[in-house]
Design a protein around this motif. Sequence first.
Motif, PDB file in Angstrom:
ATOM      1  N   TYR A 317       0.892  -1.347   0.022  1.00  0.00           N
ATOM      2  CA  TYR A 317      -0.043   0.012  -0.020  1.00  0.00           C
ATOM      3  C   TYR A 317       0.970   1.392  -0.053  1.00  0.00           C
ATOM      4  O   TYR A 317       0.690   2.311  -0.610  1.00  0.00           O
ATOM      5  CB  TYR A 317      -1.070   0.129   1.317  1.00  0.00           C
ATOM      6  N   ARG A 318       2.079   1.232   0.662  1.00  0.00           N
ATOM      7  CA  ARG A 318       2.864   2.398   0.719  1.00  0.00           C
ATOM      8  C   ARG A 318       3.456   2.905  -0.579  1.00  0.00           C
ATOM      9  O   ARG A 318       3.133   4.184  -0.922  1.00  0.00           O
ATOM     10  CB  ARG A 318       3.995   2.052   1.712  1.00  0.00           C
ATOM     11  N   ASP A 319       3.664   2.066  -1.358  1.00  0.00           N
ATOM     12  CA  ASP A 319       4.201   2.389  -2.839  1.00  0.00           C
ATOM     13  C   ASP A 319       2.778   2.655  -3.826  1.00  0.00           C
ATOM     14  O   ASP A 319       2.981   3.552  -4.519  1.00  0.00           O
ATOM     15  CB  ASP A 319       5.029   1.302  -3.473  1.00  0.00           C
ATOM     16  N   GLU A 343      -0.499   9.669   5.574  1.00  0.00           N
ATOM     17  CA  GLU A 343      -0.873   8.859   6.849  1.00  0.00           C
ATOM     18  C   GLU A 343      -0.710   7.386   6.745  1.00  0.00           C
ATOM     19  O   GLU A 343      -0.025   6.788   7.537  1.00  0.00           O
ATOM     20  CB  GLU A 343      -2.090   9.475   7.318  1.00  0.00           C
ATOM     21  N   LEU A 344      -1.413   6.980   5.725  1.00  0.00           N
ATOM     22  CA  LEU A 344      -1.433   5.360   5.319  1.00  0.00           C
ATOM     23  C   LEU A 344      -0.276   4.847   5.212  1.00  0.00           C
ATOM     24  O   LEU A 344      -0.187   3.848   5.188  1.00  0.00           O
ATOM     25  CB  LEU A 344      -2.694   5.001   4.333  1.00  0.00           C
ATOM     26  N   SER A 345       0.696   5.625   4.468  1.00  0.00           N
ATOM     27  CA  SER A 345       2.109   5.147   4.136  1.00  0.00           C
ATOM     28  C   SER A 345       2.732   4.560   5.123  1.00  0.00           C
ATOM     29  O   SER A 345       3.743   3.818   4.902  1.00  0.00           O
ATOM     30  CB  SER A 345       2.774   6.277   3.214  1.00  0.00           C
ATOM     31  N   ALA A 387      -4.399  -8.313  -6.911  1.00  0.00           N
ATOM     32  CA  ALA A 387      -5.053  -7.103  -6.294  1.00  0.00           C
ATOM     33  C   ALA A 387      -4.441  -5.786  -6.190  1.00  0.00           C
ATOM     34  O   ALA A 387      -4.978  -4.734  -6.742  1.00  0.00           O
ATOM     35  CB  ALA A 387      -5.416  -7.316  -4.730  1.00  0.00           C
ATOM     36  N   MET A 388      -3.079  -5.944  -5.949  1.00  0.00           N
ATOM     37  CA  MET A 388      -2.426  -4.717  -5.832  1.00  0.00           C
ATOM     38  C   MET A 388      -2.160  -4.072  -7.315  1.00  0.00           C
ATOM     39  O   MET A 388      -2.351  -2.933  -7.466  1.00  0.00           O
ATOM     40  CB  MET A 388      -0.843  -4.915  -5.311  1.00  0.00           C
ATOM     41  N   ALA A 389      -2.201  -4.793  -8.267  1.00  0.00           N
ATOM     42  CA  ALA A 389      -1.928  -4.388  -9.642  1.00  0.00           C
ATOM     43  C   ALA A 389      -3.248  -3.469  -9.933  1.00  0.00           C
ATOM     44  O   ALA A 389      -3.360  -2.680 -10.632  1.00  0.00           O
ATOM     45  CB  ALA A 389      -1.745  -5.500 -10.715  1.00  0.00           C
TER      46      ALA A 389
END
Length: 501
Positions: A317-319, A343-345, A387-389
């Motif tokens: 998620y950070r990227d 914040e979420l990163s 999912a990330m893609a």
Amino acid sequence: MDDVFRLVSMRAERLAMHPLLGWLREARVPLDRRLAILPALAPFAMGYRDVCRLALRYPSPAGDLEAAINEHAAEDATHSRLFLQDWVALGLDEQLGWSTSDVLWWLFLAPETAATRRAATQILALPATDGGDPLVRGAWAEAIEACGAVFFTTAAPLAGQLTGSTGQEYLYLGDYHLARESGHIDSAELFAAQRLSDPQRAQATAAVNCIFGIFEQVFDAMLEYGTGYPAAGRLPERPRPTPRGRPSPRSRPGGQPGRLPPAGLQANASVERLLDERRARTARSPLFEWLRSAQPLPAHDRLAAVVPAWAMSIMGYRDLWTYALPRTGSDGSARHASAWAGELSGHSAVFLADWATLGLDGQPSRTASQALRWLYLDPQTEAQRGAMARFVRLAAGSASPLTRMWLLYILEASGEAWFTATGELAGDAERHLGGPLDYLAGRLEGPGPDGGRFRQKPLSQPERAQVTTMITEVFDEVDVQLGLTLAGASAPSLAGPCASS
Ligand SMILES: [Fe+2]
Ligand SMILES: [Fe+2]
């Protein structure tokens, strides 16, 4: 398309003058140390398989051009395995001595890999801007091939020399890979013969320049790594977590993260209704029932059985927020989206601290190459990467700051039932393990910087369509992952970061 290919050649000639290549050829450093730069390339080289399968490839190719791109992608998707073979042949497992969580840190948090993570994420996002046009996609694929050729034509003779002294084959860096890389996409002549419209040419040119900009930074990062670590006889050091106060649990308006009182929400009623339905459906996942009732497994073992299946998503998620989410606009929503993404990163570092508390590096621990194989090539992590893609594409396609806020909110909402379930177990597990599980306890979850007020702004028709797609795609992916997590948790011998592969 000739013009675009000429631009690729011109930029490749310029890239060939990058100091990384001179350093590789001539530095007064033993050859095995010069070639030990692979860790700096890991997020890109390992992630490239997903670029081929999930970004380049057309699921239902129409016409020769799309079929040619698919053929090209199918071959290149196999090269991540070659990278792992060289990692082992160069002795990087022994030299680095990394555990699975060290590898997760290196791939997703280390400043040294920021440029390669950015490269992998931005390339994964390109289908959001190429609109599926095979001529634009062919242009950025050709640019990647040209960048690869610049690097591998320098690396291959050096790998051959090293083979002469060690007797080891270096398949990724050496001739084996180079023989499968012509420096061009398959059927390049078919693409070169096409006529581009002005908008297509502008798009293709921008994509080519974007790829070369990305690779110049990747080359910088490899040179910095090579001179700073193997050449200097040093190893990258993961900062040990400093003792810190535990964040206090956030108050959750309405009892749930980001949930507002119902009044005033008529603005986007259809979207809110769909989101509520999907939230409720996800909350009924049998995984949560398993987490609550899988006796006699103690709470910490139940958490340890499910957490590894989410490592790639949670760390990734950070990227996603850093490199895929556009930063355009200066209004309230744009500022709030940037602040929320920032914040979420920070959450992935806390997840890694929970990983340590749960003892997930385990005994016997995986080597770094086994961890890389598990994270990028194992069928167990396939759904996480898929999912990330998809999320990267949704983020990159969110030109409007308001839809960006919605994407952040939808992704947070998709994790709500998960945090409710893991939160119920975290207290017991913390008492048993004697350390904090701040991520799994849901202590980082909050309503976002504007308290959810953005949801009262009416969405335009195209924005509503986009947000509807986001809800459907995000919850579909999360539901699939929850099902797979349950299958893995119920067959623990097949799951988890300590299984050998
Ligand atoms: Fe390749
Ligand atoms: Fe290639």
